[in-house]
Design an enzyme around this catalytic site. Structure first.
Site: not given
Length: 420
Positions: A136, A313, A315, A320
């Site tokens: 995307k 949905h 990702k 850290d």
């Protein structure tokens, strides 16, 4: 009505030198903005497109003919009519339900529309399941870019209802936009020009930047040629360096053993490791697969949250107080071994903190935490089955190469189209 098409192979570059060129280094001096869900993403993308003067490059896995898809269609048509070059690359599986009329309107306005691996249904079922164009990416005028996990569909908006997706993307302004522009042009089959300083940047051997500081961004991607493991390796390297905290929010979580081991090892050495998974998945199999791994991770101190408000949905991940990643890649066999994916790695403390606060609020307010089991049941059996399933899928591209017509193709839709 018929739409003329021609075939252009795109699953592999025309020569090895081009493949080597698409290896992007760290770039400093970027401004990165987190965009959470369609409420933040669509206005930002659509505003950039409406202001476009020269070029719009768009890749997406899903485009639906809903209120978001029709608004996008209108913006792209208007841009093309005022002389902006518009190139749209769609996946044949994710966009397989688009009507000929919708596509024809774009093509007749001058939008270059390309469909990755289109295939007609067999007995009412789509068969082009594997090696999807899952990226995307949007690049406007080579000056602003967007990348993440958000498709162009109304189910990324809260008013869609209980099935509205929770997801993330970023807007980037700065030197990394040139890399995203170069990459998007190359993947769409357009001609690209070598840029000054390109070879100098490629001399850095480390997957981490040499400098420490804010605004560092690197584009990474996976294909089925020379960059099959780049995203997975980036996760593994970051996890191996973790010292304080790790937060991973991933919709489809079923990684291979090496990545799973680094997550466990980080928890063992005292790193606070949190995983945010789907509690209300849009694909039930994804939840069942992820839960096969819970016992293995819980027994070493990994904290697992299931997001229960709506389908997850996203990702995204952070390590850290500096390293983050946002993109299209899930941590499952489809994304890590089959699909065409793209992420950005970000080393920016302010962005890391912003993402952390968003994920922390998500886990605190909308998740249920899985209880740590003192005596895990059948974890070895679950891990063994998971290992076997993942690696069968991982080697699927090699097995599929023996089958006829296995290479995906990009098919441009041409205008004018004629009714027959």
């Amino acid at each position: 009505m018929s739409i003329a098409v021609e075939h252009i192979a795109t699953d592999q570059p025309p020569d090895d030198s081009k493949a080597r060129d698409l290896d992007y280094g760290w770039q400093s001096g970027n401004r990165v903005q987190l965009l959470e869900n369609g409420e933040a993403y669509f206005p930002a993308v659509f505003e950039a497109m409406r202001d476009a003067q020269r070029e719009i490059l768009l890749e997406t896995f899903i485009l639906f003919e809903d209120k978001v898809g029709h608004e996008l269609q209108g913006i792209l048509i208007e841009a093309a009519q005022r002389g902006v070059k518009v190139v749209v690359s769609l996946d044949g599986f994710g966009c397989g339900e688009l009507s000929p009329a919708f596509l024809r309107a774009l093509a007749e306005a001058g939008v270059i529309v390309q469909m990755f691996d289109p295939a007609s249904k067999t007995l009412g079922i789509r068969t082009n399941w594997f090696r999807r164009l899952h990226r995307k990416i949007v690049v406007v005028d080579a000056s602003v870019a967007f990348i993440g996990g958000i498709n162009f569909s109304a189910d990324h908006l809260g008013d869609f209802g209980p099935e509205a997706k929770q997801d993330y993307a970023v807007q980037i302004i700065g030197p990394t936009v040139a890399d995203l522009h170069h990459f998007a042009l190359a993947q769409s089959g357009r001609q690209v020009r070598a840029r000054r300083g390109w070879r100098r940047r490629q001399q850095r051997p480390s997957p981490w930047a040499d400098e420490h500081g804010d605004g560092l961004v690197r584009l990474i991607y996976r294909d089925n040629i020379q960059h099959r493991d780049d995203i997975e390796e980036a996760y593994i390297h970051a996890l191996s360096q973790a010292r304080q905290r790790v937060v991973i929010a991933n919709a489809y979580f079923f990684p291979g053993y090496r990545l799973l081991r680094e997550i466990r090892n980080a928890a063992r050495r005292g790193v606070q490791v949190q995983l945010i998974m789907q509690g209300q998945p849009d694909v039930l199999l994804a939840k069942l697969a992820a839960r096969m791994l819970y016992d293995y991770l819980l027994k070493d101190g990994v904290v697992i949250h299931e997001y229960c408000q709506r389908p997850l949905h996203g990702k995204v991940a952070l390590v850290d107080d500096e390293w983050s990643t946002v993109g299209s890649s899930n941590l499952d066999p489809l994304s890590l071994a089959l699909n065409l994916e793209a992420n950005v790695l970000i080393r920016d403390r302010a962005f890391n903190q912003q993402l952390y606060q968003s994920l922390e609020a998500l886990a605190r307010d909308h998740c249920q935490t899985m209880p740590a089991k003192r005596k895990p049941r059948l974890w070895l059996w679950r891990l063994t089955v998971g290992f076997l399933v993942f690696h069968v899928m991982r080697h699927f591209p090699a097995l599929a190469s023996w089958l006829p017509a296995h290479k995906p193709r990009l098919k441009p839709i041409e205008s004018p189209a004629h009714d027959v």
